[in-house]
Motif scaffolding. Structure first.
Motif, PDB file in Angstrom:
ATOM      1  N   ARG A 176       0.475  -0.595   0.153  1.00 46.94           N
ATOM      2  CA  ARG A 176       0.206  -0.266   0.488  1.00 46.94           C
ATOM      3  C   ARG A 176       0.801   1.204  -0.076  1.00 46.94           C
ATOM      4  N   ALA A 177       1.930   1.402   0.724  1.00 46.78           N
ATOM      5  CA  ALA A 177       2.798   2.145   1.062  1.00 46.78           C
ATOM      6  C   ALA A 177       3.201   2.628  -0.356  1.00 46.78           C
ATOM      7  N   GLY A 178       3.608   1.469  -0.849  1.00 41.23           N
ATOM      8  CA  GLY A 178       4.550   1.391  -2.304  1.00 41.23           C
ATOM      9  C   GLY A 178       3.416   1.896  -3.658  1.00 41.23           C
ATOM     10  N   LEU A 179       2.232   1.709  -3.423  1.00 41.57           N
ATOM     11  CA  LEU A 179       1.707   1.934  -4.499  1.00 41.57           C
ATOM     12  C   LEU A 179       1.776   1.399  -5.912  1.00 41.57           C
ATOM     13  N   ASP A 180       1.336   2.153  -6.707  1.00 46.04           N
ATOM     14  CA  ASP A 180       1.451   1.395  -7.864  1.00 46.04           C
ATOM     15  C   ASP A 180       3.072   1.381  -8.276  1.00 46.04           C
ATOM     16  N   TYR A 181       4.088   1.864  -7.918  1.00 42.97           N
ATOM     17  CA  TYR A 181       5.227   2.137  -8.046  1.00 42.97           C
ATOM     18  C   TYR A 181       5.723   0.837  -8.369  1.00 42.97           C
ATOM     19  N   TRP A 182       5.451  -0.854  -8.006  1.00 40.55           N
ATOM     20  CA  TRP A 182       6.244  -1.018  -7.762  1.00 40.55           C
ATOM     21  C   TRP A 182       6.915  -1.896  -9.211  1.00 40.55           C
ATOM     22  N   ASP A 183       6.687  -1.862  -9.995  1.00 44.11           N
ATOM     23  CA  ASP A 183       7.294  -1.928 -11.353  1.00 44.11           C
ATOM     24  C   ASP A 183       8.434  -1.249 -11.965  1.00 44.11           C
ATOM     25  N   LEU A 184       7.862   0.493 -11.389  1.00 44.02           N
ATOM     26  CA  LEU A 184       9.239   1.097 -11.417  1.00 44.02           C
ATOM     27  C   LEU A 184      10.657   1.233 -10.075  1.00 44.02           C
ATOM     28  N   LEU A 185      10.686  -0.209  -9.372  1.00 44.54           N
ATOM     29  CA  LEU A 185      11.314  -0.412  -8.293  1.00 44.54           C
ATOM     30  C   LEU A 185      12.805  -1.334  -8.935  1.00 44.54           C
ATOM     31  N   ASP A 186      13.866  -0.904  -9.378  1.00 46.03           N
ATOM     32  CA  ASP A 186      15.015  -2.218  -9.440  1.00 46.03           C
ATOM     33  C   ASP A 186      15.250  -1.868  -7.849  1.00 46.03           C
ATOM     34  N   LEU A 187      15.232  -2.932  -7.432  1.00 42.04           N
ATOM     35  CA  LEU A 187      14.569  -3.908  -6.084  1.00 42.04           C
ATOM     36  C   LEU A 187      15.676  -5.138  -6.259  1.00 42.04           C
ATOM     37  N   HIS A 188      16.868  -5.036  -4.881  1.00 38.33           N
ATOM     38  CA  HIS A 188      17.703  -6.260  -4.925  1.00 38.33           C
ATOM     39  C   HIS A 188      17.356  -6.704  -3.395  1.00 38.33           C
ATOM     40  N   VAL A 189      17.537  -7.834  -3.179  1.00 34.18           N
ATOM     41  CA  VAL A 189      17.438  -8.259  -1.780  1.00 34.18           C
ATOM     42  C   VAL A 189      18.581  -9.549  -2.008  1.00 34.18           C
ATOM     43  N   HIS A 190      19.278  -8.695  -0.528  1.00 30.66           N
ATOM     44  CA  HIS A 190      20.037  -9.729   0.059  1.00 30.66           C
ATOM     45  C   HIS A 190      19.863 -10.456   1.053  1.00 30.66           C
ATOM     46  N   GLU A 191      20.649 -11.686   1.632  1.00 33.21           N
ATOM     47  CA  GLU A 191      21.036 -12.148   2.693  1.00 33.21           C
ATOM     48  C   GLU A 191      21.604 -11.584   4.022  1.00 33.21           C
ATOM     49  N   ASN A 192      22.778 -10.680   3.468  1.00 36.42           N
ATOM     50  CA  ASN A 192      23.738  -9.887   4.482  1.00 36.42           C
ATOM     51  C   ASN A 192      24.746  -8.915   3.886  1.00 36.42           C
ATOM     52  N   PHE A 193      24.986  -7.798   4.715  1.00 37.24           N
ATOM     53  CA  PHE A 193      25.247  -6.293   4.664  1.00 37.24           C
ATOM     54  C   PHE A 193      27.112  -7.389   3.586  1.00 37.24           C
ATOM     55  N   GLU A 194      27.038  -8.425   3.830  1.00 37.41           N
ATOM     56  CA  GLU A 194      28.624  -8.297   2.718  1.00 37.41           C
ATOM     57  C   GLU A 194      28.459  -8.176   1.501  1.00 37.41           C
ATOM     58  N   GLU A 195      27.421  -9.413   1.548  1.00 40.23           N
ATOM     59  CA  GLU A 195      26.091  -9.756  -0.325  1.00 40.23           C
ATOM     60  C   GLU A 195      26.465  -8.100  -0.751  1.00 40.23           C
ATOM     61  N   VAL A 196      26.209  -6.787  -0.198  1.00 44.27           N
ATOM     62  CA  VAL A 196      26.319  -6.065  -0.811  1.00 44.27           C
ATOM     63  C   VAL A 196      27.367  -5.263  -1.169  1.00 44.27           C
ATOM     64  N   GLN A 197      28.549  -5.938  -0.618  1.00 42.41           N
ATOM     65  CA  GLN A 197      29.579  -5.324  -0.504  1.00 42.41           C
ATOM     66  C   GLN A 197      30.419  -5.411  -1.927  1.00 42.41           C
ATOM     67  N   GLN A 198      30.081  -7.436  -1.773  1.00 42.67           N
ATOM     68  CA  GLN A 198      30.885  -7.880  -2.384  1.00 42.67           C
ATOM     69  C   GLN A 198      30.375  -7.850  -3.835  1.00 42.67           C
ATOM     70  N   GLN A 199      28.733  -7.417  -3.727  1.00 46.78           N
ATOM     71  CA  GLN A 199      28.265  -7.177  -5.106  1.00 46.78           C
ATOM     72  C   GLN A 199      29.084  -5.564  -5.582  1.00 46.78           C
ATOM     73  N   TYR A 200      28.598  -4.880  -4.352  1.00 51.73           N
ATOM     74  CA  TYR A 200      29.585  -3.703  -5.581  1.00 51.73           C
ATOM     75  C   TYR A 200      30.724  -2.950  -4.322  1.00 51.73           C
ATOM     76  N   PRO A 201      31.921  -4.018  -5.147  1.00 49.91           N
ATOM     77  CA  PRO A 201      33.089  -2.844  -4.609  1.00 49.91           C
ATOM     78  C   PRO A 201      33.643  -2.433  -4.409  1.00 49.91           C
ATOM     79  N   ASN A 202      33.130  -1.768  -5.980  1.00 47.61           N
ATOM     80  CA  ASN A 202      34.203  -0.279  -6.172  1.00 47.61           C
ATOM     81  C   ASN A 202      33.389   1.299  -5.812  1.00 47.61           C
ATOM     82  N   PHE A 204      28.654  13.598  -3.198  1.00 49.56           N
ATOM     83  CA  PHE A 204      27.995  12.730  -3.648  1.00 49.56           C
ATOM     84  C   PHE A 204      28.296  12.236  -5.088  1.00 49.56           C
ATOM     85  N   ARG A 205      28.278  10.765  -5.446  1.00 47.50           N
ATOM     86  CA  ARG A 205      28.786  10.486  -6.532  1.00 47.50           C
ATOM     87  C   ARG A 205      27.219   9.374  -6.955  1.00 47.50           C
ATOM     88  N   GLU A 206      27.580   9.327  -8.075  1.00 47.93           N
ATOM     89  CA  GLU A 206      26.154   8.036  -8.723  1.00 47.93           C
ATOM     90  C   GLU A 206      26.030   7.359  -8.120  1.00 47.93           C
TER      91      GLU A 206
END
Length: 160
Positions: A45-71, A90-92
């Motif tokens: 409900r909070a996301g309304l009809d924007y779900w199809d626009l969302l680039d969502l990634h779910v990770h098992e832990n924070f280390e997984e995020v760091q491994q996938q985005y090391p730079n 900030f950078r993109e």
């Protein structure tokens, strides 16, 4: 730009952040465990009809995020810092990292990354801001600095 929510607990907050990210081309990363199901009606409900626009990634832990985005650069938003988020240039591909509503980010993570910890200024008697509000404040400052890429009405008063 990326927003990372580490162990979010409240579906409405995550739904609000999802909508914000979808509307602004910000990639959202959710780090487990989540305090709700991704099928939760309050989240949807909070996301309304924007779900199809969302680039969502779910990770098992924070280390997984760091491994996938090391730079990428990681900025940790916390009430336990003396530096303001407005000090960041900030950078993109930056990662804006937020903790869970009840406890924030883990102390060991903050200690290991002390030079990259920032806060949103507020009066001393205020404990913290709502998580979705905090994400909005910091992400819009980042987008402002970047010239609101791909967004309408973002270059200045001439667009009013």
């Amino acid at each position: 730009m990326h927003v990372v929510m580490v162990e979010p607990e409240i579906p409405g907050n995550t739904g609000n952040v999802s909508r914000l990210c979808a509307a602004n081309h910000i990639t959202l990363h959710l780090v487990k465990p989540l305090g709700f199901s991704l099928e939760d009606k309050y989240l949807k409900r909070a996301g309304l009809d924007y779900w199809d626009l969302l680039d969502l990634h779910v990770h098992e832990n924070f280390e997984e995020v760091q491994q996938q985005y090391p730079n990428s650069r990681y900025f940790y938003l916390t009430t336990k810092s003396d530096k303001s988020y407005t000090d960041i240039v900030f950078r993109e591909d930056d990662m804006l990292v937020f903790g869970k509503e009840t406890k924030g980010l883990p102390e060991d993570l903050l200690k290991r990354n002390a030079d990259y910890c920032f806060r949103i200024p507020m009066i001393d008697k205020a404990r913290s801001l709502n998580l979705s509000n905090a994400v909005a404040i910091v992400s819009y400052e980042a987008l402002r600095q970047l010239g609101f890429p791909g967004m309408t009405g973002g270059k200045g008063i001439e667009n009013l």
